[in-house]
Design an enzyme around this catalytic site. Structure first.
Site, PDB file in Angstrom:
ATOM      1  N   CYS A   1     -17.708   5.577  -2.193  1.00  0.00           N
ATOM      2  CA  CYS A   1     -17.486   5.124  -3.392  1.00  0.00           C
ATOM      3  C   CYS A   1     -18.518   4.087  -3.807  1.00  0.00           C
ATOM      4  CB  CYS A   1     -16.068   4.644  -3.575  1.00  0.00           C
ATOM      5  SG  CYS A   1     -15.751   3.988  -5.051  1.00  0.00           S
TER       6      CYS A   1
ATOM      7  N   CYS B   1     -13.111  -2.367  -5.797  1.00  0.00           N
ATOM      8  CA  CYS B   1     -11.677  -1.937  -6.150  1.00  0.00           C
ATOM      9  C   CYS B   1     -10.806  -2.220  -4.923  1.00  0.00           C
ATOM     10  CB  CYS B   1     -11.906  -0.378  -6.409  1.00  0.00           C
ATOM     11  SG  CYS B   1     -10.505   0.714  -6.296  1.00  0.00           S
TER      12      CYS B   1
ATOM     13  N   CYS C   1      -9.218   1.331  -1.628  1.00  0.00           N
ATOM     14  CA  CYS C   1      -9.624   2.043  -0.355  1.00  0.00           C
ATOM     15  C   CYS C   1      -9.873   0.631   0.508  1.00  0.00           C
ATOM     16  CB  CYS C   1     -10.612   3.107  -0.294  1.00  0.00           C
ATOM     17  SG  CYS C   1     -10.426   4.591  -1.171  1.00  0.00           S
TER      18      CYS C   1
ATOM     19  N   CYS D   1     -13.460   8.477  -9.088  1.00  0.00           N
ATOM     20  CA  CYS D   1     -13.053   8.065  -7.874  1.00  0.00           C
ATOM     21  C   CYS D   1     -13.204   9.292  -6.368  1.00  0.00           C
ATOM     22  CB  CYS D   1     -11.535   7.669  -7.786  1.00  0.00           C
ATOM     23  SG  CYS D   1     -10.600   6.997  -6.356  1.00  0.00           S
TER      24      CYS D   1
ATOM     25  N   GLN E   1       4.865  14.250  -2.798  1.00  0.00           N
ATOM     26  CA  GLN E   1       3.992  13.544  -2.165  1.00  0.00           C
ATOM     27  C   GLN E   1       2.746  14.012  -2.622  1.00  0.00           C
ATOM     28  OE1 GLN E   1       4.758  11.585   0.416  1.00  0.00           O
ATOM     29  NE2 GLN E   1       6.616  12.196   1.146  1.00  0.00           N
TER      30      GLN E   1
ATOM     31  N   TYR F   1      17.179  10.069  -0.941  1.00  0.00           N
ATOM     32  CA  TYR F   1      15.879   9.526  -1.603  1.00  0.00           C
ATOM     33  C   TYR F   1      15.257  11.009  -1.615  1.00  0.00           C
ATOM     34  CZ  TYR F   1      16.994   5.249   0.287  1.00  0.00           C
ATOM     35  OH  TYR F   1      17.753   3.890   0.772  1.00  0.00           O
TER      36      TYR F   1
ATOM     37  N   GLU G   1      19.429  11.107  -5.299  1.00  0.00           N
ATOM     38  CA  GLU G   1      18.341  10.563  -5.714  1.00  0.00           C
ATOM     39  C   GLU G   1      18.846   9.925  -7.003  1.00  0.00           C
ATOM     40  OE1 GLU G   1      15.175   9.633  -7.408  1.00  0.00           O
ATOM     41  OE2 GLU G   1      15.092  10.501  -5.220  1.00  0.00           O
TER      42      GLU G   1
ATOM     43  N   ASP H   1      14.280   9.231   3.255  1.00  0.00           N
ATOM     44  CA  ASP H   1      12.578   8.785   2.746  1.00  0.00           C
ATOM     45  C   ASP H   1      12.559   7.839   1.746  1.00  0.00           C
ATOM     46  OD1 ASP H   1       9.788   9.252   2.188  1.00  0.00           O
ATOM     47  OD2 ASP H   1       9.979  11.224   1.582  1.00  0.00           O
TER      48      ASP H   1
ATOM     49  N   CYS I   1       6.386   5.342   4.208  1.00  0.00           N
ATOM     50  CA  CYS I   1       5.112   5.055   3.924  1.00  0.00           C
ATOM     51  C   CYS I   1       4.884   3.613   4.158  1.00  0.00           C
ATOM     52  CB  CYS I   1       4.923   5.304   2.412  1.00  0.00           C
ATOM     53  SG  CYS I   1       5.868   4.329   1.307  1.00  0.00           S
TER      54      CYS I   1
END
Length: 482
Positions: free
Chosen positions: A82, A88, A91, A169, A290, A319, A340, A390, A417
């Site tokens: 990139c 940015c 990443c 990107c 996802q 979730y 949910e 989750d 995550c």
């Protein structure tokens, strides 16, 4: 004055330059360098490299540095794809060879468990993504103004809301570049201004796109009720995309939330059907899916295998999003509850149940997990059940974790995550962390085998849902110890 004293005084001032050896990588992918008693964190460096640095900030023997020159590059260093890398904030580890990225993410998870919960767990090597670039099926990009007041589309710089303009990107497919180009042309032609967070002026705040098997759900997030010349925007999008819907979301708020409450369908079907792991599903503009399809398949199939191997006959999927994993569990076990809070996602899950002939086997509830799950656990026989959670990045609510412990449900799978909140939540479920005087404290009597009435940590498996970034998805499998 001794050498150590002179060195300490020298290193207490910012903007000093020094040369050091990168000893390891931290939880954000940054290099760790010791200079005397000061520990420096330096982004975009690699373990084993000799680097020339500038000290940017120092406080309480913790410093932040900028790499000025890589004097001896490590074998794991590669050239980033990139052109905006290091500007940015999307990443953090594009400069790191992919195999080293996988090892780093396993280390991040292991370190989080040990530092936060005191758990010295075995963590498997992070499962790799088939695509290291162009893997994302979702684009979420802010729109704003630069310092000269010109409208820009791009990603935020690290730890800021300053937008770095981008035209493409590498971690997104080609279609993302096409979306950005269309909106840039539309804004320029019809004088649509990006939103200025400082003056609260302008209109277009975000562009959010979800790709579902070649169909595109495009949402323009605006600060005002009107999206100017939306009919012209639709025609411009038609020149690039064969199948798409255009939504407008109105978000007049001042917070960091991308979406407001109001969605309006301006063009197209609104929802699109997809197939994953033998399940047909529906997705709309606010349905959680996802972002990396190949890793999602690996992660969900491993979760379902844990549920079946446990001998459970019923699953609870907290979730649950659009219901994909809930349906997989219902299909394999015979029954599953999904919980949910987003109404649109629950509607998609209900349609999914009907489409996959899972009526009566898949029960979807719209509500907050911290309100619904404790009541559900009290109303059912949990002895032959498995619980999957989750949660969002903030983790599981403390009261919810207590209700899980009180329920006696024998098996829990946690998908996360955020390794830090995962470690905290696993610490509570295993008894490695106990609440004292309103604060969580490490339990000095904790043994890795687990405590009676708590859970044993059976497996920790990271998945590389987000290549080239510091982020990692983690599956932890727990079994209750009686």
């Amino acid at each position: 004055m001794s050498f150590d004293t002179r060195q300490r005084e020298y290193m207490s001032e910012k903007n000093q330059e020094f040369t050091g050896l990168v000893e390891s990588l931290g939880s954000n992918g940054e290099g760790i360098v010791h200079m005397g008693e000061t520990v420096f964190f330096a982004p975009f460096t690699v373990t084993g490299e000799k680097v020339k640095f500038r000290a940017l900030k120092i406080k309480d023997r913790i410093g932040y540095a900028k790499a000025l020159e890589i004097l001896t590059p490590a074998d794991e260093r590669v050239r980033p794809k990139c052109p905006q890398y290091m500007k940015c904030g999307g990443c953090q580890i594009q400069h790191l060879r992919y195999g080293a990225q996988l090892k780093l993410k396993s280390k991040i998870v292991k370190d989080a468990l040990f530092k936060i919960a005191g758990i010295d767990a075995e963590v498997s090597l992070t499962s790799k993504s088939e695509n290291q670039y162009a893997y994302r099926n979702k684009l979420q990009i802010p729109v704003g103004v630069d310092r000269e007041g010109r409208s820009v589309i791009g990603f935020y710089a690290e730890r800021s809301h300053r937008i770095v303009p981008v035209a493409s990107c590498p971690i997104h497919p080609q279609w993302a570049e096409d979306v950005i180009a269309v909106f840039q042309a539309y804004m320029a032609k019809f004088f649509v201004r990006g939103y200025d967070e400082g003056t609260k002026s302008g209109n277009l705040r975000h562009i959010v796109v979800r790709e579902v098997e070649g169909n595109f759900i495009i949402t323009a997030v605006t600060a005002q009720e009107l999206l100017p010349h939306s009919d012209k925007l639709i025609w411009m999008l038609k020149e690039k995309f064969k199948s798409f819907s255009l939504w407008q979301n109105v978000n007049p708020g001042d917070g960091n939330a991308v979406f407001g409450e109001s969605f309006r369908l301006l063009f197209g079907e609104g929802r699109y059907a997809g197939h994953e792991c033998g399940i047909k599903f529906q997705a709309g503009p606010n349905t959680f899916l996802q972002v990396n399809r190949c890793i999602c398949k690996k992660l969900y199939e491993r979760t379902v295998r844990f549920a079946t191997e446990s001998g459970a006959k019923v699953a609870i999927d907290a979730y649950s999003g659009g219901g994909l994993l809930t349906a997989m569990l219902a299909k394999q076990l015979g029954a599953a509850y999904g919980i949910e809070s987003v109404r649109e996602a629950v509607d998609c899950a209900d349609e999914l149940a009907e489409e996959n002939k899972l009526e009566g086997k898949m029960i979807n509830t719209c509500g907050r997990v911290e309100e619904v799950l404790p009541q559900l656990l009290k109303s059912v026989d949990v002895r032959e059940m498995v619980l999957i959670v989750d949660p969002p990045r903030k983790g599981v609510d403390r009261a919810t974790l207590k209700s899980i412990l009180q329920s006696g449900i024998p098996y829990v799978a946690m998908i996360s995550c955020n390794p830090a909140t995962m470690a905290r939540d696993v610490g509570i479920l295993t008894g490695a962390l106990l609440e004292k005087d309103g604060e969580l404290k490490k339990n000095p009597d904790f043994k890795f085998g687990g405590l009676d009435g708590y859970y044993c940590l059976k497996k920790v498996h990271p998945y590389d849902m987000f290549p080239q970034t510091k982020h990692v998805e983690v599956l932890t499998l727990l079994e209750r110890k009686n």
